[in-house]
Design an enzyme around this catalytic site. Structure first.
Site, PDB file in Angstrom:
ATOM      1  N   CYS A 131      48.943  37.672  -5.033  1.00 17.70           N
ATOM      2  CA  CYS A 131      48.909  36.412  -4.286  1.00 17.70           C
ATOM      3  C   CYS A 131      49.245  35.228  -5.186  1.00 17.70           C
ATOM      4  O   CYS A 131      48.378  34.730  -5.908  1.00 17.70           O
ATOM      5  CB  CYS A 131      47.533  36.229  -3.652  1.00 17.70           C
ATOM      6  SG  CYS A 131      47.402  34.688  -2.747  1.00 17.70           S
ATOM      7  N   CYS A 134      47.292  32.023  -4.358  1.00 15.42           N
ATOM      8  CA  CYS A 134      45.884  32.011  -4.797  1.00 15.42           C
ATOM      9  C   CYS A 134      45.773  31.862  -6.314  1.00 15.42           C
ATOM     10  O   CYS A 134      44.916  31.141  -6.805  1.00 15.42           O
ATOM     11  CB  CYS A 134      45.164  33.302  -4.424  1.00 15.42           C
ATOM     12  SG  CYS A 134      45.611  34.029  -2.884  1.00 15.42           S
ATOM     13  N   ASP A 135      46.602  32.583  -7.042  1.00 16.49           N
ATOM     14  CA  ASP A 135      46.397  32.724  -8.485  1.00 16.49           C
ATOM     15  C   ASP A 135      47.421  31.994  -9.350  1.00 16.49           C
ATOM     16  O   ASP A 135      47.270  31.950 -10.575  1.00 16.49           O
ATOM     17  CB  ASP A 135      46.435  34.220  -8.866  1.00 16.49           C
ATOM     18  CG  ASP A 135      45.357  35.003  -8.142  1.00 16.49           C
ATOM     19  OD1 ASP A 135      44.310  34.411  -7.817  1.00 16.49           O
ATOM     20  OD2 ASP A 135      45.559  36.205  -7.893  1.00 16.49           O
TER      21      ASP A 135
END
Ligand code: NAP
Length: 303
Positions: A131, A134-135
């Protein structure tokens, strides 16, 4: 007791919930993680008609608010089985909760495919991610790689190019499956390098990812690329095993259902990426939600 139990609160499930509630049916969405589904991980959506740009997170938030304002209930739980008890469906979750509905919409989407190479699981959260949205920020100003050639990989590479020092885009062919427009945008970026006809074959590093080995499919040559992050974006796989008693699955595990979202099992409908279909997109997931919920409302009205 609900009219419609919707399994999955991604785009298809939440769209189904909006249509079901507006159709006057008491509906429940069951979701194992958080609402949003796959699209929550997409940094920038550019192909949803009427919305030029929106993040997957914001899109999911808006969809959820729209559904919950209409009174749709959301419960968390991983569905372990659905039993047809003479026209009433008993939906059980892993924590032994049970929900009953007069119709069921399966909108379970798909999960991220893994590379299946050594140390992949061990290095999740230590350099390996599924992701970018997200990261990505953990890798600000660092060198990273994205693996894949679909819309997710191209979108991730574009997003990461804006925050990372360098992005290697590794793809097993020399043609991208994702949108040409995004591939063209990537081609002109100074900090993006395409590594084509190649696969990631080894993950290196002691306690966290330090480099990856990439094998050229044509020559067999292996090169080591120093990166601190690897974003795996090689597609999805369905997770429909719990429904195999209820509906037909194809060889890849997708629920066999057509554009009418009918599964062949009376009262059970399939919407979005979890069913057999030719185009898995946000628009088609939303459309499926509408079709499945309308069909479920009509089914209940006929009971
Ligand atoms: P995808 O379209 O299935 O693409 C997966 C990519 O990974 C393909 O390029 C494939 O290569 C490669 N691949 C598959 N298995 C591999 C393996 N074992 N090793 C190495 N490479 C592998 O998946 P996606 O990009 O996640 O997209 C999923 C669906 O969501 C698609 O329908 C996509 O259009 C849609 N999506 C839409 C949006 C949007 O509408 N904004 C954003 C993201 C995704 P090959 O090409 O060689 O098969």
């Amino acid at each position: 007791m609900y009219d419609i139990v919707i399994i999955g609160a991604g785009t298809a499930g939440m769209s189904a919930a909006i249509y079901a509630q507006r159709g006057g049916k008491k509906s429940l969405m069951l979701e194992k993680l958080t609402y949003g589904g796959q699209i929550i991980n997409t940094p920038d959506i550019e192909n949803y008609p009427g919305i030029a740009h929106i993040s997957g997170y914001e899109f999911s938030e808006k969809l959820y608010r729209q559904a919950s304002d209409l009174g749709v209930k959301l419960e968390h739980g991983t569905v372990s089985s659905v039993e047809d008890e003479g026209g009433l469906f008993k939906v059980k979750t892993g924590d032994n909760s049970e929900f009953t509905g007069r119709a069921v919409i399966l909108a379970t989407g798909a999960r991220n495919r893994h590379l299946g190479i050594a140390r992949e699981n061990e290095l999740v959260g230590k350099g390996v991610s599924y992701c970018a949205a997200c990261d990505g920020m953990f890798f600000r100003k660092k060198d990273v790689a994205v693996n894949g050639g679909g819309n997710t990989a191209l979108g991730d590479a574009l997003y990461l190019a804006g925050i990372c020092n360098k992005v290697y885009l590794i793809h097993r062919r020399d043609q991208f499956r994702g949108a040409e427009r995004d591939a063209e945008k990537l081609k002109v970026l100074d900090n993006v390098e395409f590594v084509l006809n190649s696969t990631v074959t080894k993950l290196n590093g002691d306690t966290k990812l330090e480099s990856i080995d990439v094998t050229d499919k044509n020559s067999g040559a292996v090169k080591t690329i120093p990166v601190s992050g690897l974003f795996v974006a090689i597609g999805q796989e369905p997770e429909n095993g719990a429904f195999a008693n209820l509906v037909n699955l194809d060889a890849k595990g997708y629920i066999v259902a057509g554009e009418d979202c009918l599964t062949g099992h009376s009262g059970v409908f399939a919407a979005g990426d979890c069913r057999t279909k030719s185009l898995r997109q946000l628009t088609t997931a939303a459309a499926d939600g509408a079709v499945a919920a309308t069909a479920a409302c009509e089914y209940i009205d006929r009971l």
